[in-house]
Design an enzyme around this catalytic site. Structure first.
Site, mmCIF file in Angstrom:
data_model
loop_
_atom_site.group_PDB
_atom_site.id
_atom_site.type_symbol
_atom_site.label_atom_id
_atom_site.label_comp_id
_atom_site.label_asym_id
_atom_site.label_seq_id
_atom_site.Cartn_x
_atom_site.Cartn_y
_atom_site.Cartn_z
ATOM 1 N N ARG A 39 4.474 6.924 -6.591
ATOM 2 C CA ARG A 39 4.300 5.968 -5.479
ATOM 3 C C ARG A 39 5.601 5.798 -4.694
ATOM 4 O O ARG A 39 5.595 5.619 -3.486
ATOM 5 C CB ARG A 39 3.822 4.603 -5.988
ATOM 6 C CG ARG A 39 2.482 4.636 -6.685
ATOM 7 C CD ARG A 39 1.366 5.127 -5.762
ATOM 8 N NE ARG A 39 0.106 5.177 -6.478
ATOM 9 C CZ ARG A 39 -0.510 6.291 -6.846
ATOM 10 N NH1 ARG A 39 0.032 7.465 -6.579
ATOM 11 N NH2 ARG A 39 -1.655 6.251 -7.474
ATOM 12 N N LYS A 48 -0.312 2.280 -3.527
ATOM 13 C CA LYS A 48 -1.676 2.510 -3.984
ATOM 14 C C LYS A 48 -1.839 2.191 -5.476
ATOM 15 O O LYS A 48 -1.082 2.677 -6.318
ATOM 16 C CB LYS A 48 -2.052 3.971 -3.724
ATOM 17 C CG LYS A 48 -3.470 4.328 -4.075
ATOM 18 C CD LYS A 48 -3.750 5.778 -3.755
ATOM 19 C CE LYS A 48 -5.132 6.166 -4.200
ATOM 20 N NZ LYS A 48 -5.388 7.591 -3.973
#
Length: 131
Positions: free
Chosen positions: A50, A85
């Site tokens: 991420r 996310k």
């Protein structure tokens, strides 16, 4: 590959690269029955992914956990808490370079003797040696 940034101006080829780093626990192991591969898993790996996907080309994006480990050595810019996310918001930092007082030319690209002395002191304090 395609030419970008300063290298483009010099007619050199370069890669568009983002780097994301997170610090934490991982699970490691060997997978496969005929052809073996070493792999790592866990939330730390997912968070590092991420960091990479939330970064920018030609920059190193790190998590707060990593920032806490490197802040004595590297100048960093806080980016804020950004959405990631399946993770919610994560505090992220860009690494700007080695702190000027710890770099040979003050530009943050190459460590000086003071950097290495500080690094050796840190290694001595740690239970697990740093490679």
């Amino acid at each position: 590959t395609r030419a970008t940034g300063a290298k483009s101006k010099r007619g050199e080829l370069s890669w568009d690269l983002r780097l994301g780093i997170h610090t934490g626990e991982i699970v490691t192991g060997v997978v496969g029955k005929k052809k073996f591969a070493y792999d790592i898993w866990g939330d730390t790996v997912n968070t590092a992914a991420r960091m990479e996907s939330s970064g920018e080309i030609e920059k190193v994006n790190i998590s707060e956990a990593t920032y806490e480990q490197v802040k004595e050595f590297f100048a960093c810019t806080f980016r804020g808490k950004l959405p990631a996310k399946n993770k919610g918001e994560i505090a992220m930092y860009f690494v700007d370079g080695i702190k000027p007082e710890l770099s040979k030319d003050g530009k943050g690209m190459e460590p000086n003797e003071r950097f290495w002395k500080k690094y050796e002191e840190l290694k001595a304090r740690m239970k697990t040696p740093v490679a």
